[in-house]
Design a protein around this motif. Sequence first.
Motif, PDB file in Angstrom:
ATOM      1  N   THR A  84     -51.471 -10.582 -12.694  1.00 48.44           N
ATOM      2  CA  THR A  84     -50.623  -9.833 -13.632  1.00 48.44           C
ATOM      3  C   THR A  84     -49.562  -8.993 -12.934  1.00 48.44           C
ATOM      4  O   THR A  84     -48.619  -8.540 -13.562  1.00 48.44           O
ATOM      5  CB  THR A  84     -51.477  -8.911 -14.522  1.00 48.44           C
ATOM      6  OG1 THR A  84     -52.185  -7.968 -13.690  1.00 48.44           O
ATOM      7  CG2 THR A  84     -52.484  -9.719 -15.328  1.00 48.44           C
ATOM      8  N   ALA A 116     -56.117 -12.813 -17.226  1.00 45.76           N
ATOM      9  CA  ALA A 116     -54.919 -12.619 -16.406  1.00 45.76           C
ATOM     10  C   ALA A 116     -53.857 -13.664 -16.720  1.00 45.76           C
ATOM     11  O   ALA A 116     -52.661 -13.344 -16.779  1.00 45.76           O
ATOM     12  CB  ALA A 116     -55.298 -12.680 -14.921  1.00 45.76           C
ATOM     13  N   MET A 160     -52.230 -12.713 -19.991  1.00 43.92           N
ATOM     14  CA  MET A 160     -51.348 -11.564 -19.794  1.00 43.92           C
ATOM     15  C   MET A 160     -50.052 -11.968 -19.097  1.00 43.92           C
ATOM     16  O   MET A 160     -48.967 -11.508 -19.463  1.00 43.92           O
ATOM     17  CB  MET A 160     -52.071 -10.488 -18.977  1.00 43.92           C
ATOM     18  CG  MET A 160     -53.214  -9.810 -19.716  1.00 43.92           C
ATOM     19  SD  MET A 160     -54.078  -8.563 -18.710  1.00 43.92           S
ATOM     20  CE  MET A 160     -52.765  -7.340 -18.497  1.00 43.92           C
ATOM     21  N   LEU A 161     -50.178 -12.860 -18.106  1.00 43.17           N
ATOM     22  CA  LEU A 161     -48.991 -13.319 -17.384  1.00 43.17           C
ATOM     23  C   LEU A 161     -48.070 -14.100 -18.307  1.00 43.17           C
ATOM     24  O   LEU A 161     -46.851 -13.906 -18.303  1.00 43.17           O
ATOM     25  CB  LEU A 161     -49.417 -14.191 -16.199  1.00 43.17           C
ATOM     26  CG  LEU A 161     -48.284 -14.737 -15.308  1.00 43.17           C
ATOM     27  CD1 LEU A 161     -47.552 -13.596 -14.626  1.00 43.17           C
ATOM     28  CD2 LEU A 161     -48.836 -15.706 -14.275  1.00 43.17           C
ATOM     29  N   ARG A 174     -48.668  -6.188 -18.986  1.00 41.57           N
ATOM     30  CA  ARG A 174     -49.128  -5.576 -17.736  1.00 41.57           C
ATOM     31  C   ARG A 174     -49.990  -4.364 -18.043  1.00 41.57           C
ATOM     32  O   ARG A 174     -49.822  -3.692 -19.066  1.00 41.57           O
ATOM     33  CB  ARG A 174     -47.945  -5.147 -16.871  1.00 41.57           C
ATOM     34  CG  ARG A 174     -47.138  -6.297 -16.318  1.00 41.57           C
ATOM     35  CD  ARG A 174     -46.247  -5.847 -15.169  1.00 41.57           C
ATOM     36  NE  ARG A 174     -47.030  -5.289 -14.078  1.00 41.57           N
ATOM     37  CZ  ARG A 174     -46.504  -4.987 -12.895  1.00 41.57           C
ATOM     38  NH1 ARG A 174     -45.221  -5.166 -12.659  1.00 41.57           N
ATOM     39  NH2 ARG A 174     -47.275  -4.487 -11.945  1.00 41.57           N
TER      40      ARG A 174
END
Length: 311
Positions: free
Chosen positions: A55, A176, A179-180, A185
Motif C-alpha cells: 500500500t 493490500a 487498497m492498492l 492508504r
Amino acid sequence: MGMQVITQQITMLAVIMLIGFIGVKTKYLKPELKDSISKLILTITLPLLNITSITGQTLRPEMMRNAGILVAIELVAIGLFFTIGYLGAKLFRLPLQTRVIHTCMSGTGNVVFLGYPLINALYGAEGLFYAIVYALVNDLFVWTLCVFLISKSGGGSTKAGLKKLINPNTIAFLIALCMLALGLRLPDFLHNTFASIGSTTTCLSMLFIGMTLAIIDLKGIYKQCSIYTIVVFKMLIAPILLTYVLAKFSLDKIMLGALILELAMPVQTVLTIVANEFNSDARYATECVFITTVLSLVTLPAVYWFISQIV
C-alpha cells in the motif's frame, strides 16, 4: 558499487543468522524460543510487512506496461522453476516432505528480505516498484500453492490444506491488493507504526534460521547434492540465460535488471517457518536457506555483472 551493496546485504543477514546460532549453542537462548518467533512472524510482523510494502506504492501509468511484461515473464519463469524443482526432487528420490520443500524452494525466492533492499540500493525507487510487483506474484505462490503443499505434506488432509490458505498473510495480501487498486492508504502514523513492526521480519527470520541450525546436525550438509541443483539452475544458469534472451528485446533496463535479480535470489526464508509450523521437513528447508544464502555471495554478484555487461 553494485557488488559492494550485494555483499554488504548478504553479510548482514549472515551475521544475524550467526547471532541466533551462537545464542542457542551457548545456551543463552532456549531452543523452544524459535517456535514463538515463528508464530510472531507468521501472525504479526509478516502480515504488516505485506500491507505496508504494497500500500505504500503509487501506481504510475507509464510503468504499468513494464509491470505487465514483468509479470508475464515471471509467471513463465516460476512455472519452469517449480517444474524443474519437482523433477529434480524425483530424480534424487527425496521423501515426500523433502520433495515438497525442494519444489517450493526451487520455485520461490527471498525477494523481500534480500531483494527489496538490494534492488532499492541498485536501481532506486523505480527498481523497488518492479521488485514489489515481482513480490506480489512470488508471494501469491508462497501463500497459496506452497502453504497448501507443505501443510498437506505435514500430515494434513486436502481439506485441512485448503483451510491453511486462509491465514493472516493471505488475508493481509488480499487487503493490500484491494487498497492498492482503490488507491487507499493507511493514515501516516498507522502506516509508519505498522511498517516499523513489519521491518523486524527480516531480523526475526534470520534469528529463527540461525537458532534452527544450532539444533540440527550440520555434519554432511555439504553432501546435500539436491540443494546445489537449486543454486546452479535457479540462481545462476536460468537468470543468465534469461538475461541473454531478453536483452535482444527493447525492454526497460531497470525493469529487466530488477526482474533478473529477483529471479536469482536465494530461496524463500519464510518457507522454513512455514515448514516448522506445519510439521514438514523444516531441517531440509533450513539447509536450503543456509546453503543458497551463503553461495549467493558468489552467484548474485556474478549475475549482476552479467546484467551490467549485456543490458
